[in-house]
Design a protein around this motif. Structure first.
Motif, mmCIF file in Angstrom:
data_model
loop_
_atom_site.group_PDB
_atom_site.id
_atom_site.type_symbol
_atom_site.label_atom_id
_atom_site.label_comp_id
_atom_site.label_asym_id
_atom_site.label_seq_id
_atom_site.Cartn_x
_atom_site.Cartn_y
_atom_site.Cartn_z
ATOM 1 N N HIS A 1 0.850 -1.194 0.000
ATOM 2 C CA HIS A 1 0.000 0.000 0.000
ATOM 3 C C HIS A 1 0.882 1.239 0.000
ATOM 4 C CE1 HIS A 1 1.111 -0.729 4.162
ATOM 5 N NE2 HIS A 1 0.345 -1.797 4.169
ATOM 6 N N VAL A 2 0.531 2.209 -0.840
ATOM 7 C CA VAL A 2 1.270 3.470 -0.877
ATOM 8 C C VAL A 2 0.290 4.620 -0.684
ATOM 9 C CG1 VAL A 2 3.127 2.606 -2.341
ATOM 10 C CG2 VAL A 2 1.104 3.605 -3.401
ATOM 11 N N HIS A 3 0.788 5.695 -0.077
ATOM 12 C CA HIS A 3 -0.044 6.865 0.212
ATOM 13 C C HIS A 3 0.881 8.004 0.574
ATOM 14 C CE1 HIS A 3 0.791 6.107 4.487
ATOM 15 N NE2 HIS A 3 0.598 4.823 4.181
ATOM 16 N N SER A 4 0.325 9.182 0.708
ATOM 17 C CA SER A 4 1.142 10.324 1.112
ATOM 18 C C SER A 4 1.556 10.165 2.576
ATOM 19 C CB SER A 4 0.348 11.630 0.942
ATOM 20 O OG SER A 4 -0.590 11.767 1.995
ATOM 21 N N PRO A 5 2.597 10.883 3.016
ATOM 22 C CA PRO A 5 3.047 10.740 4.405
ATOM 23 C C PRO A 5 2.230 11.525 5.417
ATOM 24 C CG PRO A 5 4.451 12.311 3.254
ATOM 25 C CD PRO A 5 3.491 11.757 2.229
ATOM 26 N N PHE A 6 1.188 12.227 4.985
ATOM 27 C CA PHE A 6 0.450 13.099 5.891
ATOM 28 C C PHE A 6 -0.228 12.296 7.007
ATOM 29 C CE2 PHE A 6 0.010 15.410 1.698
ATOM 30 C CZ PHE A 6 1.125 16.200 1.933
ATOM 31 N N GLY A 7 0.028 12.701 8.218
ATOM 32 C CA GLY A 7 -0.509 11.993 9.377
ATOM 33 C C GLY A 7 0.432 10.959 9.931
ATOM 34 N N GLY A 8 1.538 10.667 9.230
ATOM 35 C CA GLY A 8 2.566 9.779 9.755
ATOM 36 C C GLY A 8 2.125 8.349 9.995
ATOM 37 N N GLN A 9 1.297 7.787 9.089
ATOM 38 C CA GLN A 9 0.757 6.448 9.317
ATOM 39 C C GLN A 9 1.552 5.330 8.649
ATOM 40 O OE1 GLN A 9 -2.017 5.627 11.315
ATOM 41 N NE2 GLN A 9 -1.694 7.716 11.988
ATOM 42 N N GLY A 10 2.428 5.650 7.709
ATOM 43 C CA GLY A 10 3.054 4.610 6.904
ATOM 44 C C GLY A 10 3.885 3.627 7.690
ATOM 45 N N LEU A 11 4.809 4.112 8.504
ATOM 46 C CA LEU A 11 5.666 3.241 9.305
ATOM 47 C C LEU A 11 4.837 2.375 10.241
ATOM 48 C CD1 LEU A 11 8.349 2.292 10.550
ATOM 49 C CD2 LEU A 11 8.369 4.388 11.917
ATOM 50 N N ASN A 12 3.856 2.978 10.880
ATOM 51 C CA ASN A 12 3.012 2.247 11.824
ATOM 52 C C ASN A 12 2.197 1.166 11.124
ATOM 53 O OD1 ASN A 12 3.629 4.116 14.105
ATOM 54 N ND2 ASN A 12 2.602 5.578 12.780
ATOM 55 N N LEU A 13 1.682 1.488 9.956
ATOM 56 C CA LEU A 13 0.906 0.522 9.186
ATOM 57 C C LEU A 13 1.774 -0.678 8.818
ATOM 58 C CD1 LEU A 13 -1.757 -0.160 7.756
ATOM 59 C CD2 LEU A 13 -0.975 1.204 5.804
ATOM 60 N N GLY A 14 3.013 -0.418 8.413
ATOM 61 C CA GLY A 14 3.917 -1.503 8.040
ATOM 62 C C GLY A 14 4.300 -2.386 9.209
ATOM 63 N N VAL A 15 4.558 -1.788 10.368
ATOM 64 C CA VAL A 15 4.876 -2.581 11.562
ATOM 65 C C VAL A 15 3.685 -3.464 11.922
ATOM 66 C CG1 VAL A 15 5.346 -2.445 14.037
ATOM 67 C CG2 VAL A 15 6.620 -1.007 12.462
ATOM 68 N N GLY A 16 2.477 -2.904 11.805
ATOM 69 C CA GLY A 16 1.283 -3.706 12.064
ATOM 70 C C GLY A 16 1.173 -4.886 11.116
#
Length: 505
Positions: A303-318
């Motif tokens: 999944h790719v998306h903009s970095p706004f809100g800082g969710q990318g790293l957290n989503l990947g760890v999940g």
């Protein structure tokens, strides 16, 4: 080809390393391959939410995270602890489309924030620091990590995967692509990747510049876009809504950054040196399934998306902690491959929410009259305690849960980290990555039901320090509750044990 592994992981970013640690903890042989020779120093995610903090805490990595956070706060000139020794919180604890959430507005007494335990104090840990900690942990677990090695192709023959690494090949039972938004694994495996095309160009960088006294600190909206200045020295971020970059792969120059910052700020800065720089867009796409045969995806590869809100790293760890124990169970023969289907059913909705969340923020960043008026309304709303608390509950991850069925309200939610009567907390019982049945009422009947699953499932008999109605709770290795009861009964426990941890021995 003279090497074989249970799992090959493509990518040694935080997602790939977290997954490798989960597999290594379960005794699975893992090879991680990474094309970069060392950790990428480019400025990336600067913090984590409660989902990621709790996952790291359960694996015994909280002290390392606290140390890294203290170092990050020191670089910002902020003390690690407030007067009296309480964890320090910054004046702003997040944002929605650049609309800041004041820490004083968030109601931390809300029930959603109860029983988070010591991990609640961890939030400001840069991505590179997480990668360094996970890299050391992987080495301790005997995980093989090879840098400067690029996966170039692979073949899934149904019985396993032959992975080509340049001129060499290795054999694996499974291949997991954690190789980022431009994932070669995703492309070669033929995953569908639908979504929306980008409409903006963003830059994030650490630079040296003159004329910066004209820049306002924090997030700023202008007639031509948005920019951020600080909080660390030289850090800038720009957003221009006039289309995606012509070439995302071209080297980023000081002139490009300077032009972008001048365009959105109107300040005649001069950038004299670039220490770190990256481009981004609001391209939002998600694979329709996270597994095809013996190939799986996690993190930005899925999944790719903009970095706004800082969710990318957290989503990947999940993704990593959800997949890790399931894949390990299949490799060991404790579960059938069908268990891996729950990886998609559980994680895909979470990824879809993050994509929607970032799209909504881009809509609020547009500079047309209607969007400006909508932004004014949202700014007013987010200045209220109710709205700020709701948004922070969402971005912190405390509202996240899986649809696991079952009638108890805790089923599908993260395990609470309350204290037991012996002074321990629930979170300390997951360091070895095993599932745990908490017998909170000293029930011989409960222990008898679980006996055929031991030692695969650990049983902990202890009462809660603050007595409550909960008498039993079965928790998966990823920290999510699979069964719970408010009475001394055992109804549904045997079914939950079988569903998640295979037939009784």
């Amino acid at each position: 080809m003279n090497e074989s592994f249970d799992v090959v992981v493509a990518g040694a970013g935080p997602v790939g390393l977290m997954l490798a640690c989960e597999l290594g903890l379960a005794g699975v042989s893992v090879l991680v391959v990474e094309r970069l020779d060392e950790i990428d120093p480019t400025i990336k995610a600067g913090g984590i939410n409660q989902v990621a903090a709790q996952a790291l805490y359960r694996r015994g990595l909280l002290p390392a995270m606290v140390a890294e956070q203290s170092a990050a706060l020191s670089r910002m000139g902020v003390p690690a602890a407030a007067p009296g020794g309480a964890p320090q919180r910054p004046p702003f604890i997040g944002h929605f489309a650049g609309i800041m959430l004041g820490v004083d507005l968030v109601d931390f007494d809300h029930s959603s924030f109860a029983d988070l335990g010591p991990a609640a104090s961890v939030y400001l840990v840069p991505q590179q620091s997480i990668e360094a900690v996970l890299g050391r942990r992987a080495a301790e677990l005997g995980v093989t990590v090879r840098r400067g090695v690029e996966l170039t192709d692979f073949t899934d023959d149904g019985a396993g995967v032959t992975v080509r690494l340049g001129d060499d090949t290795v054999r694996a039972g499974w291949l997991v692509g954690c190789d980022g938004g431009r994932s070669l694994v995703r492309k070669r495996a033929g995953f569908d990747f639908p979504g929306l095309d980008p409409e903006l160009t963003g830059h994030q960088a650490v630079v040296e510049m003159t004329g910066a006294e004209g820049l306002r600190p924090g997030w700023n909206t202008t007639d031509t876009g948005m920019y951020v200045h600080g909080p660390t020295p030289g850090r800038i971020l720009t957003v221009q809504l006039d289309g995606p970059p012509a070439d995302r792969t071209a080297p980023i120059t000081a002139a490009e950054l300077q032009a972008a910052l001048r365009a959105v700020s109107g300040v005649p800065v001069e950038i004299t040196a670039v220490h770190s720089a990256t481009r981004f867009t609001d391209n939002t796409r998600q694979v329709t399934e996270y597994r095809r045969g013996r190939v799986l995806l996690a993190g930005d590869a899925a999944h790719v998306h903009s970095p706004f809100g800082g969710q990318g790293l957290n989503l990947g760890v999940g993704d990593a902690v959800n997949l890790g124990w399931k894949l390990a169970a299949v490799v060991r023969g404790d579960a059938e491959p069908e268990l891996l289907d729950t990886y998609t059913t559980e994680r895909h909705p979470v990824g879809a929410w993050v994509l929607d969340w970032t799209r909504a923020q881009v809509a609020l960043m547009r500079t047309d009259r209607r969007s400006r008026e909508l932004r004014a309304v949202m700014t007013e709303l987010l200045a209220t305690r109710e709205a700020a608390t709701l948004v922070f509950r969402k971005i912190s991850g405390v509202l996240h849960r899986y649809d696991l069925g079952g009638g108890h309200e805790r089923v599908g939610a993260a395990v609470p980290d309350f204290e037991l009567s012996d002074g321990t907390r629930l979170g300390r019982y997951f360091a070895d990555g095993a599932p745990v049945l908490f017998d909170l009422a000293d029930s011989a009947e409960l222990r008898a039901v679980a006996a055929p699953w031991r030692p695969r499932v650990r049983v902990v008999t202890a009462k809660a320090a603050v007595p409550g109605e909960l008498t039993g709770m079965l928790v998966r290795p990823d920290g999510f509750v699979a069964w719970a009861a408010d009475s001394g009964g055992r109804y549904g426990l045997e079914s939950a044990l079988t569903r998640w941890f295979g037939p009784a021995a």
